[in-house]
Design an enzyme around this catalytic site. Structure first.
Site, PDB file in Angstrom:
ATOM      1  N   ARG A 108      36.823  45.624  37.754  1.00 36.52           N
ATOM      2  CA  ARG A 108      38.164  46.171  37.840  1.00 36.52           C
ATOM      3  C   ARG A 108      38.811  46.138  36.473  1.00 36.52           C
ATOM      4  O   ARG A 108      38.568  45.210  35.690  1.00 36.52           O
ATOM      5  CB  ARG A 108      39.042  45.302  38.741  1.00 36.52           C
ATOM      6  CG  ARG A 108      38.692  45.355  40.180  1.00 36.52           C
ATOM      7  CD  ARG A 108      39.666  44.454  40.930  1.00 36.52           C
ATOM      8  NE  ARG A 108      39.504  44.588  42.350  1.00 36.52           N
ATOM      9  CZ  ARG A 108      38.564  43.970  43.059  1.00 36.52           C
ATOM     10  NH1 ARG A 108      37.731  43.168  42.452  1.00 36.52           N
ATOM     11  NH2 ARG A 108      38.470  44.138  44.355  1.00 36.52           N
ATOM     12  N   SER A 176      32.526  36.631  35.762  1.00 45.66           N
ATOM     13  CA  SER A 176      32.283  35.744  36.916  1.00 45.66           C
ATOM     14  C   SER A 176      30.874  35.163  36.943  1.00 45.66           C
ATOM     15  O   SER A 176      30.156  35.288  37.955  1.00 45.66           O
ATOM     16  CB  SER A 176      32.558  36.498  38.201  1.00 45.66           C
ATOM     17  OG  SER A 176      33.812  37.082  38.139  1.00 45.66           O
ATOM     18  N   ASP A 229      36.015  33.784  37.283  1.00 40.92           N
ATOM     19  CA  ASP A 229      36.928  34.323  38.317  1.00 40.92           C
ATOM     20  C   ASP A 229      37.679  33.220  39.075  1.00 40.92           C
ATOM     21  O   ASP A 229      38.831  33.411  39.476  1.00 40.92           O
ATOM     22  CB  ASP A 229      36.198  35.257  39.304  1.00 40.92           C
ATOM     23  CG  ASP A 229      34.924  34.674  39.880  1.00 40.92           C
ATOM     24  OD1 ASP A 229      34.498  33.598  39.425  1.00 40.92           O
ATOM     25  OD2 ASP A 229      34.337  35.299  40.780  1.00 40.92           O
TER      26      ASP A 229
HETATM   27  C1  BGC Z   1      28.799  32.492  39.696  1.00 46.05           C
HETATM   28  C2  BGC Z   1      30.163  31.906  39.433  1.00 46.05           C
HETATM   29  C3  BGC Z   1      31.213  32.777  40.107  1.00 46.05           C
HETATM   30  C4  BGC Z   1      30.890  32.951  41.569  1.00 46.05           C
HETATM   31  C5  BGC Z   1      31.900  33.820  42.309  1.00 46.05           C
HETATM   32  C6  BGC Z   1      28.581  32.708  41.182  1.00 46.05           C
HETATM   33  O1  BGC Z   1      27.372  33.349  41.409  1.00 46.05           O
HETATM   34  O2  BGC Z   1      27.797  31.611  39.217  1.00 46.05           O
HETATM   35  O3  BGC Z   1      30.416  31.807  38.058  1.00 46.05           O
HETATM   36  O4  BGC Z   1      32.452  32.160  39.949  1.00 46.05           O
HETATM   37  O5  BGC Z   1      29.621  33.541  41.705  1.00 46.05           O
HETATM   38  O6  BGC Z   1      31.986  35.088  41.785  1.00 46.05           O
END
Ligand code: BGC
Length: 499
Positions: A108, A176, A229
């Site tokens: 996004r 993320s 995130d």
């Molecule tokens: C990642 C995290 C992320 C989470 C939610 C996981 O697979 O390792 O860094 O915060 O997904 O998106």
């Protein structure tokens, strides 16, 4: 009766006896098929069960592993990554900020106009795009060029429409995935999750990759904050509610972060100003404990995944995997118990049963489970599924969702235990610090499709949090749903950390 008549009667009797025998045998066979299918379900239910005693062991293990991960680098499967976010937005931020949110399957771009305490977010523009599959496993340059040019189009369009003067724009970037950071505005990828596998990304600074791509497409922006995130979600939660202590994401992937006292972080002490607090990204997707109810289906799913022996908790909980676990169980029922006749080849295709389809089947409340039949036919290529088999499929969905939701609850209570907010009397949770005062209001920001759109999942989660904490304590603990938190939170952090 003549000889002929007698012969006919004997013949008829023989035929009907044979037919009856065939029918009985068929019925017995189909009953034994059905019993076998029920046995598969029962075994699965047993292996997935999460009685409260077992959940408490998971809670304790989560808290212990958090301690270990804070004590030393590599001390636990929980990375406990430092984020260098030591101030959270409080509501008085002002100005226009941008954010880029690269999550799992989507990304996004956002533009946020902040007007301080009175108006808060006075304007919000969001554009969502899915990430083409080939970019998830290609080169970093291809991925970042795609992102940077989308961002450039967005910025130009917004500026034309709003008559904004071009100037240095501040950007918050939500990435993320686990990152090792030494500053709030830069970080190196630790490992990919959620199906991403871009080999040339390792050891590279994530912000630098974006900066270079922006330069290639001729876009000038200042990356003020680079965050996970969960950290964005925590920031947006805190913007509206100062009692937020942690944030949880349950979407394609799963993770949590929380606010920790810097003196409790004994690793990397040299990098920390030893006062106050900092947000720690737990990366709980990689949590592991022998108390987790792991089944043979989980083991094979893991072995066949691109990251075996990693993200074990995530593989039992998150949206990327729940539908796949259900598919594996019903495929086995189909194969061993011949439930679907000739199995449609689609049911054999990994990841064909996405979690939104699983939740639609689970929440089908029509008396004849029409939605289950439709999904089995249209998405999985299996027609004419009898009603009792449809019921069996719903039960499988229920087992998978219930286990996942209860494990998330245990994870959340594990965090509360670590920071003394689980009601067990630790100083953090009581306003007087003596265990006899009033329990402090404790809020956890929560976001992600699984929590937001899957009501059974949500109900199981809430019930398990209450079961673990007890009614008395649970009434002081609130799960607060945020929307677009990862993106908006990054823009808010860009405001907090802008030059
Ligand atoms: C990642 C995290 C992320 C989470 C939610 C996981 O697979 O390792 O860094 O915060 O997904 O998106």
């Amino acid at each position: 009766m003549g000889k002929v008549g007698l012969g006919l009667a004997v013949g008829c009797a023989v035929v009907s006896c044979t037919l009856a025998a065939i029918l009985v045998r068929r019925r017995l066979k189909s009953r034994s098929k059905w019993n076998r299918a029920l046995a598969v379900l029962r075994e699965f239910q047993e292996e997935c069960s999460t009685p409260v005693g077992r959940l408490r062991q998971v809670v304790d293990a989560m808290a212990v592993e958090m301690h270990a991960g804070l004590a030393s680098e590599g001390g636990s499967k929980l990375k406990m990554l430092l984020t260098f976010v030591d101030k959270l937005p409080a509501g008085d931020e002002k100005g226009v900020y941008y954010a880029l949110d690269l999550g799992g399957s989507n990304f996004r771009v956002l533009r946020v106009l902040l007007e301080g305490k009175q108006q808060r977010i006075a304007d919000l523009q969001v554009e969502k795009q899915s990430i083409p599959l080939h970019l998830m496993t290609g080169t970093s340059e291809a991925l970042f060029d795609y992102i940077a040019s989308t961002l450039k189009d967005f910025v130009e369009k917004e500026n034309n429409e709003n008559g904004l003067q071009p100037g240095m724009r501040e950007l918050g970037f939500t990435f993320s995935f686990p990152m090792k950071q030494t500053l709030v505005s830069s970080g190196v990828l630790v490992k990919w999750t959620k199906g991403f596998a871009i080999e040339d990304m390792y050891q590279k600074d994530v912000a630098e990759c974006l900066r270079q791509a922006m330069a290639r497409v001729g876009l000038e922006m200042h990356i003020a904050a680079l965050v996970n995130d969960t950290v964005g979600t925590l920031a947006v939660g805190h913007y509206y509610d100062g009692d937020i202590v942690a944030a949880v994401i349950i979407g394609t992937g799963t993770n949590a972060c929380y606010v920790e006292r810097t003196d409790a972080i004994t690793k990397c002490q040299g990098l920390l100003a030893n006062s106050g607090s900092m947000v720690v990204n737990i990366e709980w997707g990689n949590f592991w404990s022998s108390h987790l109810p792991r089944t043979s289906y989980d083991k094979v799913l893991d072995e066949e995944s691109p990251n075996p022996l990693e993200q074990g908790f995530e593989k039992m909980i998150s949206g990327m995997y729940l539908g796949e676990i259900v598919r594996r169980v019903i495929l086995r029922m189909g194969q061993e118990c011949n439930l679907f006749g000739d199995i449609g080849s689609k049911l054999e295709e990994p990841f064909i049963l996405r979690t939104p389809l699983m939740s639609a089947m689970h929440e089908d409340d029509s008396p004849d489970l029409r939605e289950v039949a439709r999904i089995m036919k249209e998405n999985l290529g299996v027609s004419d599924v009898p009603l009792k088999v449809r019921r069996l499929i719903v039960s499988v969905c229920d087992v998978v969702a219930c286990r996942a939701a209860r494990l998330v609850a245990a994870g959340i209570v594990g965090i509360l235990k670590k920071i003394g907010r689980d009601g067990s009397g630790g100083v953090g949770g009581w306003s007087k610090g003596d265990g006899h005062g009033k329990m402090r209001r404790t809020v956890i920001a929560i976001e992600g499709g699984l929590y937001e759109s899957y009501s059974r999942f949500r109900e199981y989660l809430h019930a398990a949090v209450e079961e673990l904490l007890g009614k008395e304590v649970a009434q002081h603990v609130f799960l607060r749903l945020t929307h677009d938190g990862a993106g908006i939170g990054a823009a808010l952090l860009a405001a907090s950390y802008s030059s």
